[in-house]
Write a protein that holds these residues in place. Structure first.
Motif, short mmCIF file in Angstrom:
data_model
loop_
_atom_site.label_atom_id
_atom_site.label_comp_id
_atom_site.label_asym_id
_atom_site.label_seq_id
_atom_site.Cartn_x
_atom_site.Cartn_y
_atom_site.Cartn_z
N VAL A 174 9.29 85.43 -65.01
CA VAL A 174 10.33 86.14 -65.54
C VAL A 174 11.47 86.33 -64.38
O VAL A 174 12.58 86.14 -64.64
CB VAL A 174 10.09 87.55 -66.11
CG1 VAL A 174 11.19 88.15 -66.52
CG2 VAL A 174 9.05 87.16 -67.49
N ALA A 175 10.91 86.79 -63.29
CA ALA A 175 11.85 86.89 -62.20
C ALA A 175 12.63 86.02 -61.71
O ALA A 175 13.71 86.01 -61.35
CB ALA A 175 10.96 87.49 -61.13
N PHE A 181 18.49 88.03 -66.52
CA PHE A 181 19.22 89.30 -66.98
C PHE A 181 19.16 89.33 -68.72
O PHE A 181 19.18 90.40 -69.01
CB PHE A 181 20.43 89.23 -66.70
CG PHE A 181 20.70 89.53 -65.13
CD1 PHE A 181 20.54 90.80 -64.47
CD2 PHE A 181 20.90 88.44 -64.17
CE1 PHE A 181 20.55 90.91 -63.21
CE2 PHE A 181 21.06 88.64 -62.78
CZ PHE A 181 20.91 89.84 -62.25
N LYS A 182 19.13 88.22 -69.34
CA LYS A 182 19.02 88.08 -70.73
C LYS A 182 17.70 88.51 -71.19
O LYS A 182 17.50 89.60 -72.02
CB LYS A 182 19.30 86.58 -71.11
CG LYS A 182 19.18 86.81 -72.78
CD LYS A 182 19.37 85.45 -73.09
CE LYS A 182 19.48 85.20 -74.69
NZ LYS A 182 19.48 84.06 -75.35
N LEU A 183 16.65 88.31 -70.41
CA LEU A 183 15.35 88.83 -70.75
C LEU A 183 15.20 90.31 -70.56
O LEU A 183 14.52 90.95 -71.01
CB LEU A 183 14.37 87.89 -69.86
CG LEU A 183 14.35 86.48 -69.86
CD1 LEU A 183 13.15 85.90 -69.01
CD2 LEU A 183 13.75 86.25 -71.55
N LEU A 190 11.31 96.46 -69.10
CA LEU A 190 11.94 95.40 -67.90
C LEU A 190 13.30 96.21 -67.81
O LEU A 190 13.44 96.33 -66.57
CB LEU A 190 12.21 93.89 -68.42
CG LEU A 190 10.79 93.06 -68.59
CD1 LEU A 190 11.23 91.78 -68.97
CD2 LEU A 190 10.40 92.92 -67.00
N CYS A 191 14.03 96.57 -68.73
CA CYS A 191 15.36 97.04 -68.54
C CYS A 191 15.32 98.30 -67.92
O CYS A 191 16.24 98.76 -67.03
CB CYS A 191 16.02 97.37 -69.70
SG CYS A 191 17.77 97.65 -69.56
N GLY A 237 17.54 99.38 -73.44
CA GLY A 237 16.78 98.12 -74.01
C GLY A 237 16.14 98.71 -75.18
O GLY A 237 15.88 97.84 -76.25
N TYR A 238 15.93 99.75 -75.70
CA TYR A 238 15.49 100.31 -76.91
C TYR A 238 16.58 100.21 -78.09
O TYR A 238 16.26 99.57 -79.05
CB TYR A 238 15.11 101.67 -76.81
CG TYR A 238 14.25 102.12 -78.06
CD1 TYR A 238 13.03 101.98 -78.08
CD2 TYR A 238 15.03 103.00 -78.91
CE1 TYR A 238 12.31 102.71 -79.57
CE2 TYR A 238 14.65 103.20 -80.18
CZ TYR A 238 13.16 103.15 -80.44
OH TYR A 238 12.35 103.73 -81.60
N ILE A 239 17.73 100.49 -77.59
CA ILE A 239 18.85 100.40 -78.82
C ILE A 239 19.24 98.94 -78.84
O ILE A 239 19.71 98.43 -79.98
CB ILE A 239 20.08 101.24 -78.10
CG1 ILE A 239 19.87 102.51 -78.09
CG2 ILE A 239 21.22 100.96 -79.00
CD1 ILE A 239 20.88 103.47 -77.56
#
Length: 243
Positions: A174-175, A181-183, A190-191, A237-239
């Motif tokens: 992922v890194a 950044f999309k991930l 992650l966010c 990230g939740y929203i």
């Protein structure tokens, strides 16, 4: 007159095989990322309560003592939060993999959380070195910087290890992904970790300002920035899951 017979040409036919979707996935493997988490139990209210409690307990009067006390509180709370995160991530994984049974019980969740927490604490020296390399004072504040590393490791590393199931190779994929950044912005955990790092980095800004405020002591603003960034990142990230 001599006749020269033209040389014969050997006809060759070549076939180009187009790779199938499965072959393309093998050549360019997609990055595997944990699922989205919509449970309201993941909202980081405990981070807000902890940082507010630290200030009320006298963070500006005795930063080291209050930070040590806060690290112990954070450790206890993160164990509970990590268990909830492990259960929720396991439930989401079951939804994505229908028909495949996963025998995750109470003991397996507890074991995962304990190991993730222990490993995150072992990352504290790494966080300490990174803070020093980015300008943490080497004289007079080593203990405060190290305890700051404890706070950051518990907030950043522990949740990541839980949702990735201690799979460091998957986390590394992922890194290094081109769409990292999309991930990040499509996964609350992650966010949250990303904004925790960003908030800690931005927390350095108020320290050199000539305001002579008690909260400008090292590393109060970094600690507050880390907690604030962690909360803000998880909320974003939740929203974003509903957008």
């Amino acid at each position: 007159m001599s006749l020269v017979r033209p040389r014969g040409f050997k006809k060759t036919v070549s076939f180009t095989v187009q790779p199938t979707e499965s072959q393309e996935e093998e050549i360019h493997p997609s990055v595997s990322i944990p699922g989205l988490y919509t449970s309201p139990l993941l909202l980081p209210m405990h981070h807000l309560l902890i940082i507010i409690g630290l200030f009320k307990d006298g963070l500006t009067q005795n930063p080291l003592r209050v930070m040590v006390k806060g690290a112990l509180v954070l450790l206890a709370v993160q164990l509970v939060y990590g268990y909830v995160l492990s259960v929720v991530s396991g439930a989401d994984s079951n939804k994505e993999k229908r028909g495949k049974k996963q025998s995750r019980n109470f003991s397996s969740h507890v074991a995962k959380v304990l190991v993730a927490t222990l490993v995150s604490l072992l990352f504290t020296p790494v966080a300490f070195v990174v803070l020093v390399l980015f300008g943490a004072p080497l004289y007079g504040y080593l203990a405060e910087t190290y305890i700051l590393g404890v706070h950051l490791s518990l907030m950043i590393v522990q949740p990541l290890l839980i949702i990735f199931g201690m799979d460091f190779e998957q986390l590394y994929s992922v890194a290094k992904s081109a769409t990292v950044f999309k991930l990040i912005f499509t996964n609350p955990i992650l966010c949250s970790s990303f904004f925790c790092v960003l908030g800690t980095w931005l927390g350095v800004v108020p320290i050199p300002l000539d305001w002579d405020r008690p909260w400008q002591q090292w590393p109060i603003t970094l600690l507050a920035g880390g907690y604030g960034g962690c909360v803000l990142g998880l909320l974003i990230g939740y929203i974003s899951q509903y957008l």
